[in-house]
Scaffold this active site. Structure first.
Site, PDB file in Angstrom:
ATOM      1  N   ASP A 241      -3.786  36.281  -9.081  1.00  0.00           N
ATOM      2  CA  ASP A 241      -4.357  35.808  -7.849  1.00  0.00           C
ATOM      3  C   ASP A 241      -4.316  36.835  -6.790  1.00  0.00           C
ATOM      4  O   ASP A 241      -3.438  37.710  -6.921  1.00  0.00           O
ATOM      5  CB  ASP A 241      -3.430  34.544  -7.292  1.00  0.00           C
ATOM      6  CG  ASP A 241      -4.389  33.932  -6.148  1.00  0.00           C
ATOM      7  OD1 ASP A 241      -5.700  33.990  -6.433  1.00  0.00           O
ATOM      8  OD2 ASP A 241      -3.666  33.122  -5.400  1.00  0.00           O
TER       9      ASP A 241
ATOM     10  N   ILE B 192      -3.670  37.440   1.196  1.00  0.00           N
ATOM     11  CA  ILE B 192      -3.205  38.337   2.192  1.00  0.00           C
ATOM     12  C   ILE B 192      -2.203  37.739   3.077  1.00  0.00           C
ATOM     13  O   ILE B 192      -1.972  36.429   3.326  1.00  0.00           O
ATOM     14  CB  ILE B 192      -4.508  38.309   3.468  1.00  0.00           C
ATOM     15  CG1 ILE B 192      -5.810  39.064   2.588  1.00  0.00           C
ATOM     16  CG2 ILE B 192      -4.151  39.160   4.570  1.00  0.00           C
ATOM     17  CD1 ILE B 192      -7.025  38.990   3.643  1.00  0.00           C
ATOM     18  N   HIS B 193      -1.186  38.577   3.446  1.00  0.00           N
ATOM     19  CA  HIS B 193      -0.106  38.050   4.060  1.00  0.00           C
ATOM     20  C   HIS B 193       0.468  39.173   5.160  1.00  0.00           C
ATOM     21  O   HIS B 193      -0.032  40.233   5.261  1.00  0.00           O
ATOM     22  CB  HIS B 193       1.304  38.117   2.983  1.00  0.00           C
ATOM     23  CG  HIS B 193       1.143  37.291   1.785  1.00  0.00           C
ATOM     24  ND1 HIS B 193       1.660  36.125   1.662  1.00  0.00           N
ATOM     25  CD2 HIS B 193       0.474  37.689   0.754  1.00  0.00           C
ATOM     26  CE1 HIS B 193       1.128  35.753   0.545  1.00  0.00           C
ATOM     27  NE2 HIS B 193       0.314  36.521  -0.282  1.00  0.00           N
ATOM     28  N   ARG B 194       1.215  38.885   6.258  1.00  0.00           N
ATOM     29  CA  ARG B 194       1.563  39.793   7.100  1.00  0.00           C
ATOM     30  C   ARG B 194       2.692  40.508   6.554  1.00  0.00           C
ATOM     31  O   ARG B 194       3.810  39.922   5.996  1.00  0.00           O
ATOM     32  CB  ARG B 194       2.010  39.170   8.332  1.00  0.00           C
ATOM     33  CG  ARG B 194       3.387  38.463   8.521  1.00  0.00           C
ATOM     34  CD  ARG B 194       3.497  37.822   9.891  1.00  0.00           C
ATOM     35  NE  ARG B 194       4.726  37.284  10.061  1.00  0.00           N
ATOM     36  CZ  ARG B 194       5.122  36.204  10.568  1.00  0.00           C
ATOM     37  NH1 ARG B 194       4.327  35.558  11.297  1.00  0.00           N
ATOM     38  NH2 ARG B 194       6.346  35.793  10.991  1.00  0.00           N
TER      39      ARG B 194
ATOM     40  N   GLY C 153       1.009  26.348  -1.412  1.00  0.00           N
ATOM     41  CA  GLY C 153      -0.276  26.904  -1.197  1.00  0.00           C
ATOM     42  C   GLY C 153      -0.714  28.117  -1.857  1.00  0.00           C
ATOM     43  O   GLY C 153      -2.105  28.284  -2.203  1.00  0.00           O
TER      44      GLY C 153
ATOM     45  N   GLU D 140      -9.568  34.683  -6.736  1.00  0.00           N
ATOM     46  CA  GLU D 140     -10.503  34.751  -5.748  1.00  0.00           C
ATOM     47  C   GLU D 140     -11.480  35.970  -5.844  1.00  0.00           C
ATOM     48  O   GLU D 140     -12.309  36.176  -5.094  1.00  0.00           O
ATOM     49  CB  GLU D 140     -10.149  34.508  -4.214  1.00  0.00           C
ATOM     50  CG  GLU D 140      -9.502  33.176  -3.870  1.00  0.00           C
ATOM     51  CD  GLU D 140      -8.102  32.531  -4.618  1.00  0.00           C
ATOM     52  OE1 GLU D 140      -7.968  31.566  -4.465  1.00  0.00           O
ATOM     53  OE2 GLU D 140      -7.683  33.572  -4.923  1.00  0.00           O
TER      54      GLU D 140
ATOM     55  N   GLU E 118      -0.631  36.211  16.159  1.00  0.00           N
ATOM     56  CA  GLU E 118      -1.103  35.326  15.098  1.00  0.00           C
ATOM     57  C   GLU E 118      -2.288  34.604  15.325  1.00  0.00           C
ATOM     58  O   GLU E 118      -2.809  34.616  16.663  1.00  0.00           O
ATOM     59  CB  GLU E 118       0.194  34.183  14.452  1.00  0.00           C
ATOM     60  CG  GLU E 118       1.011  34.892  13.721  1.00  0.00           C
ATOM     61  CD  GLU E 118       0.745  35.442  12.393  1.00  0.00           C
ATOM     62  OE1 GLU E 118      -0.426  35.438  12.052  1.00  0.00           O
ATOM     63  OE2 GLU E 118       1.595  35.692  11.682  1.00  0.00           O
TER      64      GLU E 118
END
Length: 490
Positions: A164, A167-169, A186, A232, A288
């Site tokens: 998979d 996107i993360h911070r 999720g 994705e 954010e």
């Protein structure tokens, strides 16, 4: 054969379109100044005013990084996303919906065919320091550190049967350590990471930076549209009608995106966390999408970097401002696609379009355009709203409008709520539900009656559709159609 799509190919196309691209050779400090400049030029979204929608911007002279450029805002405009994907911007939701249903899977290429591996820095090299290689900006003077905000993380389960991208911070903590915030629930990368923890093994990942926007947008799909086992990158392949190219890592057992500008090869350590703002102690992470500075997390995952590879010709560090229009494009358009997919199956033909506007950061608000054909359709609009809210827990507000309303024009939407809406009968409130933890109003102190724990919220449906039996009383003023009206501007 044409060159495969990557960031540089997209930028070359944008440079041919007036007003879509701008670059500067003036020196800029990546610490707060770069984002501060772009705030005025093109950030948009929920960024503190003054801001506006503007061109994507390339900074060619970044203080401390003579060999790197920084790009920001490439998808900080829905119209620009349409141009990048060669599609009508008002129907991008349907384009993405169709792409999910017709996936094109990635292919593997050799290292010689991977521009992202032209230059290799190994963590074992003398003087290796990610903070000197990656021109990662800080959005504000209070950030926990330099952040990777547009890094696509690629990971797989321990058996390599599923993979998979998300996107993360990610904050740069020291010379070889990144703090990664994996939001609970999720995210499939988090699911895989827990599997590795059960085995007490580090999880190999790659962090891919500087990508074709088709990848960045496709990456942000979530369940139920893309369930566990659906990568994705298949969506990006469908959008371009060509497979995304992958390449084996040089230092970890995982693949990277071969036409990236940078690939960080790393491992998420099992059962190890770090204070996100350990270097600043500001108590803040970064801005954010709701428009507020996120609180620093006391325990983000520890990511140990094993190698960084990049292109040799002035690689591009891609970044974004958290509350900008760019987040609206990444999060909102895939959510529109997901809602359309759901309602098309349950109540086909009744929801003609969906828009997740900047006011909700792409996640918190949806506007649904409803088509009523007869009296049996009355009430179907509220069923559509409930479907959307039940499937996408981060939605907080759903606005329902008739099909003569332009959902992309907030003046038209607000006109609906002033002339086709009565608060005492057209507001539906659903208390005590789960929502996005970054909404600062979701705390017991704000509403102790229905919010027991942080991250709970009331959901609201605003029904601005005309009751079918009163339809004839709400016909908009008709004007003469003048097909050649533009000649009067010449």
């Amino acid at each position: 054969m044409s060159t495969p799509y990557d960031l540089r190919k997209v930028l070359a196309e944008l440079q041919e379109m007036p007003g879509e691209y701008h670059e500067t050779n003036l020196e800029v400090d990546p610490h707060a100044e770069l984002s501060g400049v772009y705030r005025y030029i093109g950030a948009g979204g929920t960024v503190k005013r003054p801001t506006q929608e503007g061109p994507t911007m390339m900074f060619n002279n970044v203080k401390g990084f003579p060999d790197t450029r920084v790009l920001i805002g490439i998808i900080a405009s829905r119209d620009r996303v349409g141009k990048i994907l060669h599609h009508d911007p008002k129907h991008l939701g349907r384009l993405l919906k169709d792409s999910v249903q017709n996936p094109v899977k990635p292919i593997k290429v050799s290292k010689a065919e991977a521009p992202a591996q032209e230059v290799v820095h190994l963590a074992t090299d003398e003087g290796f320091d990610i903070r000197k290689i990656l021109a990662a900006p800080t959005n504000t003077e209070y950030d926990a550190g330099p952040y990777i905000t547009m890094g696509v993380v690629f990971g797989s389960d321990p058996d390599k049967t599923m993979s998979d991208v998300t996107i993360h911070r990610m904050v740069l903590e020291d010379e070889d350590t990144i703090g990664m915030y994996i939001m609970p629930g999720g995210r499939h990368i988090g699911h895989f990471q827990k599997q590795y923890e059960t085995l007490n093994k580090p999880m190999p990942i790659t962090i891919n930076i500087g990508l074709d926007p088709a990848i960045s947008i496709g990456t942000t799909f979530e369940p139920p549209t893309t369930p566990l086992g659906y990568n994705e990158l298949w969506v990006a392949g469908a959008l371009r009608q060509e497979p995304v190219q992958l390449v084996d890592g040089v230092a970890v057992d995982e693949v990277g995106i071969a036409r990236s500008e940078f690939i960080i090869e790393a491992e998420i350590l099992p059962y190890e966390t770090i204070q996100e703002d350990i270097n600043t102690n500001t108590g803040k992470a970064m801005p954010e999408f709701p428009g507020y500075n996120g609180d620093a997390n006391p325990a983000v995952n520890v990511v140990k970097v094993k190698a960084i590879t990049h292109r040799k010709d002035r690689p591009i560090m891609q970044t974004t401002i958290g509350p900008s229009e760019e987040h609206v494009s990444m999060a909102g358009i895939p959510t529109e696609a997901s809602i359309l997919d759901l309602v098309d199956k349950a109540i086909p033909g009744k929801v003609t379009n969906v828009y997740n506007p900047p006011a909700g950061g792409g996640k918190l608000m949806s506007i649904l355009q409803i088509h009523k054909e007869n009296e049996a359709d009355e009430g179907i609009q509220r069923q559509a709203a409930l479907l959307a809210l039940s499937a996408f827990k981060e939605l907080k507000t759903v606005i329902l409008v008739d099909d003569d309303v332009d959902i992309f024009d907030m003046n038209d939407v607000m006109w609906t709520l002033n002339t086709r809406f009565q608060g005492d009968q057209d507001i539906i409130v659903l208390p005590g539900m789960r929502n996005h933890p970054l909404d600062p109003s979701e705390r017991p102190e704000y509403n102790p009656t229905s919010i027991r724990f942080r991250g709970m919220s009331s959901k609201t449906i605003l029904d601005g559709t005309v009751p079918f039996d009163l339809k004839d009383d709400f016909i908009r003023a008709e004007f003469k159609e003048v097909p050649d009206w533009e000649k009067y501007l010449k």
